[in-house]
Design an enzyme around this catalytic site. Structure first.
Site, PDB file in Angstrom:
ATOM      1  N   CYS A 113      13.700   1.118  19.249  1.00  0.00           N
ATOM      2  CA  CYS A 113      12.315   1.294  19.427  1.00  0.00           C
ATOM      3  C   CYS A 113      11.684   0.761  18.171  1.00  0.00           C
ATOM      4  O   CYS A 113      11.317  -0.692  18.205  1.00  0.00           O
ATOM      5  CB  CYS A 113      11.898   2.769  19.460  1.00  0.00           C
ATOM      6  N   HIS A 210      14.945   4.757  23.593  1.00  0.00           N
ATOM      7  CA  HIS A 210      15.780   5.383  22.612  1.00  0.00           C
ATOM      8  C   HIS A 210      17.352   5.224  22.970  1.00  0.00           C
ATOM      9  O   HIS A 210      17.824   6.087  23.695  1.00  0.00           O
ATOM     10  CB  HIS A 210      15.208   6.910  22.544  1.00  0.00           C
ATOM     11  N   GLU A 212      19.782   5.760  21.676  1.00  0.00           N
ATOM     12  CA  GLU A 212      20.766   6.869  20.913  1.00  0.00           C
ATOM     13  C   GLU A 212      20.887   7.815  22.054  1.00  0.00           C
ATOM     14  O   GLU A 212      21.830   8.837  21.918  1.00  0.00           O
ATOM     15  CB  GLU A 212      20.391   7.477  19.688  1.00  0.00           C
TER      16      GLU A 212
END
Length: 234
Positions: A113, A210, A212
């Site tokens: 991001c 994102h 993650e």
């Protein structure tokens, strides 16, 4: 086997902590640490303290630039628009310093991001300061989105042609920085991923979503950690 050490950029804020109020902290969402560990790395937090950055970055094997608040528009030669959140100069400075050391050493860099946006900005890129159609319908809630990825690319080899990713952003890349090539897009053409244009360069990639979060990005983190195991490229 020793795990490669990954510096993960953290944010700074104040929180209420047990009985304490307004405690100054360096913070990072747990999923970043989990994803790095799951992929075989050993994560360490890199706080937004520019004085400490170089000493840490000389000792790690890779850099993960996390998401977070808006980047200061002055860094890409713009004035803040109506929807830009106040900048965090200490974080901007620390992450720019960390990226500079990582590139000088030739260690892998993965941006998430804000991280992708900063990588592009260091190469002369600019941002679209507000993308209302990409802003989350509910603030604080990530939204799943299927993106299109160029198959014959670093991101394509890890993510496949149409992964489902999780988004929470209101800004995006306008002009992509020099030496980078876009390799992922949303259905309306917004750049969702980019990487080093030269495939022989050290691992350098970023995802607007994102990464993650979710299962479709696990292989990207695994590729990142494998590159870290290989050691510096310079």
């Amino acid at each position: 086997m020793t795990r490669p050490v990954v510096a993960v950029t953290a944010d700074a804020t104040t929180v209420n902590w047990n009985i304490w109020g307004d405690v100054a902290v360096a913070v990072l969402p747990q999923p970043y640490l989990d994803k790095v560990t799951q992929a075989g790395g050993a994560p360490v937090l890199l706080p937004p303290l520019v004085e400490a950055v170089e000493s840490v970055m000389e000792r790690v094997d890779a850099l993960l630039m996390s998401g977070g608040a808006d980047i200061d528009p002055a860094l890409y030669g713009a004035r803040p628009g109506e929807f830009v959140f106040p900048p965090h100069p200490a974080r901007d400075a620390a992450e720019l310093a960390a990226l500079a050391v990582a590139e000088r050493r030739g260690i892998p860099v993965l941006g998430v991001c804000r991280g992708l946006q900063l990588i592009s900005i260091t190469r002369g890129g600019t941002l679209d300061q507000h993308l209302p159609e990409h802003s989350p319908a509910v603030p604080g809630r990530y939204e799943p989105r299927t993106i299109r990825v160029k198959p014959d690319s670093l991101l394509g080899s890890a993510l496949g042609p149409s992964p489902t990713v999780y988004c929470h952003h209101h800004q995006g890349i306008d002009k992509l920085g020099a030496g980078l090539v876009a390799t992922a897009w949303s259905d309306d053409g917004v750049i969702e991923g980019a990487e080093a244009e030269d495939p022989s360069a050290p691992f350098l990639a970023g995802l607007q979503a994102h990464g993650e979060l979710g299962e479709d990005t696990v292989a990207l983190f695994e590729a990142f950690i494998e590159a870290a195991k290989a050691g510096p490229r310079r």
